[in-house]
Design a protein around this motif. Structure first.
Motif, PDB file in Angstrom:
ATOM      1  N   SER A 187       0.726  -1.094  -0.086  1.00 21.78           N
ATOM      2  CA  SER A 187       0.061  -0.056  -0.113  1.00 21.78           C
ATOM      3  C   SER A 187       0.746   1.300  -0.006  1.00 21.78           C
ATOM      4  N   THR A 188       0.286   2.151  -0.538  1.00 22.94           N
ATOM      5  CA  THR A 188       0.935   3.767  -0.422  1.00 22.94           C
ATOM      6  C   THR A 188       1.361   4.142   1.017  1.00 22.94           C
ATOM      7  N   LYS A 189       0.562   3.892   1.792  1.00 20.48           N
ATOM      8  CA  LYS A 189       0.675   4.179   3.119  1.00 20.48           C
ATOM      9  C   LYS A 189       1.800   3.554   3.724  1.00 20.48           C
ATOM     10  N   ASP A 190       1.954   2.265   3.396  1.00 21.64           N
ATOM     11  CA  ASP A 190       3.130   1.304   3.926  1.00 21.64           C
ATOM     12  C   ASP A 190       4.525   1.822   3.372  1.00 21.64           C
ATOM     13  N   SER A 233       2.623  -1.909  10.133  1.00 20.51           N
ATOM     14  CA  SER A 233       2.356  -1.916   8.689  1.00 20.51           C
ATOM     15  C   SER A 233       1.326  -3.184   8.463  1.00 20.51           C
ATOM     16  N   ASN A 282       5.140   4.858   2.121  1.00 21.81           N
ATOM     17  CA  ASN A 282       5.536   6.117   2.881  1.00 21.81           C
ATOM     18  C   ASN A 282       6.099   5.978   4.396  1.00 21.81           C
ATOM     19  N   SER A 283       5.689   4.884   5.142  1.00 19.90           N
ATOM     20  CA  SER A 283       6.061   4.717   6.326  1.00 19.90           C
ATOM     21  C   SER A 283       7.536   3.988   6.232  1.00 19.90           C
TER      22      SER A 283
END
Length: 322
Positions: free
Chosen positions: A252-255, A293, A257-258
Motif C-alpha cells: 500500500s501507498t501508506k506502508d 504495517s 511512505n512509512s
C-alpha cells in the motif's frame, strides 16, 4: 637470491607511488592513470580493486617493469624503478591471471628451471620448500598437465617465489576457481604473508579482498578514489539492510511512505529491501514501523553493508562526476 638479501626499507614501505601518470600514444586525453599516489606497507596484504578498464593492469605492469610510465615516481622495496631497474624488478614476483604452465614439465622441473633463469645459485634453490608451502609436494614429479586448476594456480605462486622476492603481485589469482579451491588458495596466501611476504592482490571477488586484505585502494577511471584500511572502508557507510520476503507483491501507498521515512526502499516482485542508517534510526523504530504495517512478512533478515555495496556506490558516484 638469498632470503636475507632483502633488507626492510627504512620507511617500512614495500611500494611507494607518487603522482604516477600514464598516457598512451603521447596523448594526454588518452590517459590510463591519472596522478596516482599509493603507499603499501611492508608485510601487508594490499587490495587493488576496480572495475574493468579502471587502470589496475597498467599500474601492475608499470610496477613490475613491463610498461613504461609517462611521469611520476615508483619506488619498489626502496629502489627507484628508473635508477635501479634490475633491483626493483627482482624485488617483485608476479602471479598472472592466465594459467601459463608448461604441460610437459613437472612442478619440480618448473621451479628448478625458473631458479636457474633468475640466476639463483643451486645451493639456494627453494624448490622443495616452495612445493611444501603450496601443498604440492606429492605432485612434485607429476606432469603439470595432470594438475587440477587449483594446483596450477599454486604452482604459479611458487614459480613467482623462486628468487625470494619480498613482494608478490597476485593478479586475479582465484578467477574460475570453485569455492573449495578458493578457500585453499586463501590459506596458502595467508601462509605466504605470515612468512613476511608483502602481497598486492587484484580481484573481482570482493569477498576475497574483504577476507584477506589489511588495506584496500579502489581505482576508477585511472584515479584512486579510496585508499584506507579494510576496517575503515567497511565502516565508511553507516547503513544496515533489512531484507524482507512478502507473501504478496502489492504494498500500500501508506506502508511505502512509512518505510520511506526510515530509509531507502528497493522493491522487486515480493522482495523488499530497506536501507537505513542505524545512527539516525533505531532498530526499535524500524521494528515498530514493520509491526504497525499491513505487510504480510514471510521471512526477514538483516545484514551490514558489505565491501561490494561500498565498491559499487563509490565507483558509481565517481562515474557520475565525469
Amino acid at each position: 637470491m638469498n632470503k636475507n638479501y632483502w633488507k626492510i626499507p627504512n620507511n617500512k614501505l614495500a611500494l611507494e607511488i607518487k603522482n604516477l601518470n600514464k598516457f598512451y600514444d603521447g596523448d594526454v586525453k588518452n590517459i590510463a592513470l591519472n596522478d596516482v599516489s599509493l603507499n603499501v606497507p611492508v608485510g601487508s596484504i594490499f587490495g587493488l580493486l576496480g572495475p574493468n578498464g579502471a587502470g589496475k593492469s597498467t599500474l601492475i605492469n608499470i610496477i613490475s617493469g613491463a610498461v613504461i610510465k609517462s611521469s611520476g615516481k615508483v619506488i619498489v622495496w626502496g629502489y627507484d624503478i628508473d635508477e635501479h631497474r634490475k633491483q626493483s624488478k627482482l624485488a617483485i614476483g608476479v602471479v598472472p591471471q592466465e594459467l601459463n604452465v608448461d604441460a610437459f614439465f613437472t612442478p619440480q622441473e618448473t621451479l628448478n628451471l625458473h631458479s636457474g633463469m633468475f640466476n639463483v645459485p643451486k645451493k639456494s634453490w627453494r624448490t622443495d620448500e616452495l612445493l611444501k608451502l603450496m601443498d604440492l609436494s606429492n605432485k612434485a614429479k607429476s606432469y603439470s598437465r595432470t594438475l587440477s586448476g587449483g594446483m596450477r594456480r599454486r604452482l604459479l605462486v611458487a614459480k613467482a617465489m623462486v628468487h625470494s622476492p619480498p613482494i608478490v603481485i597476485l593478479d586475479e589469482p582465484t578467477a574460475g576457481v570453485d569455492v573449495e579451491l578458493r578457500q585453499k588458495l586463501w590459506k596458502n596466501f595467508k601462509k605466504l604473508n605470515e612468512q613476511g611476504v608483502t602481497i598486492i592482490l587484484t580481484t573481482h571477488y570482493l569477498e576475497e579482498a574483504e577476507n584477506l586484505c589489511d588495506q584496500i585502494a579502489i581505482v576508477s577511471k585511472g584515479k584512486i578514489i579510496a585508499n584506507e584500511t579494510t576496517n575503515s572502508l567497511l565502516t565508511k557507510s553507516n547503513k544496515k539492510i533489512i531484507k524482507i520476503t512478502l507473501s504478496k507483491i502489492e504494498i500500500s501507498t501508506k506502508d511505502k511512505n512509512s518505510l520511506k521515512n526510515i530509509g531507502q526502499i528497493i522493491i522487486h516482485e515480493n522482495k523488499l529491501q530497506l536501507h537505513f542508517n542505524p545512527n539516525k534510526i533505531s532498530t526499535k523504530k524500524v521494528i515498530e514501523t514493520l509491526y504497525k504495517s499491513n505487510l504480510d512478512i514471510i521471512d526477514l533478515s538483516t545484514k551490514d553493508v558489505s565491501l561490494e555495496d561500498i565498491f559499487i556506490n563509490m565507483t558509481k558516484e565517481n562515474n557520475s562526476k565525469i
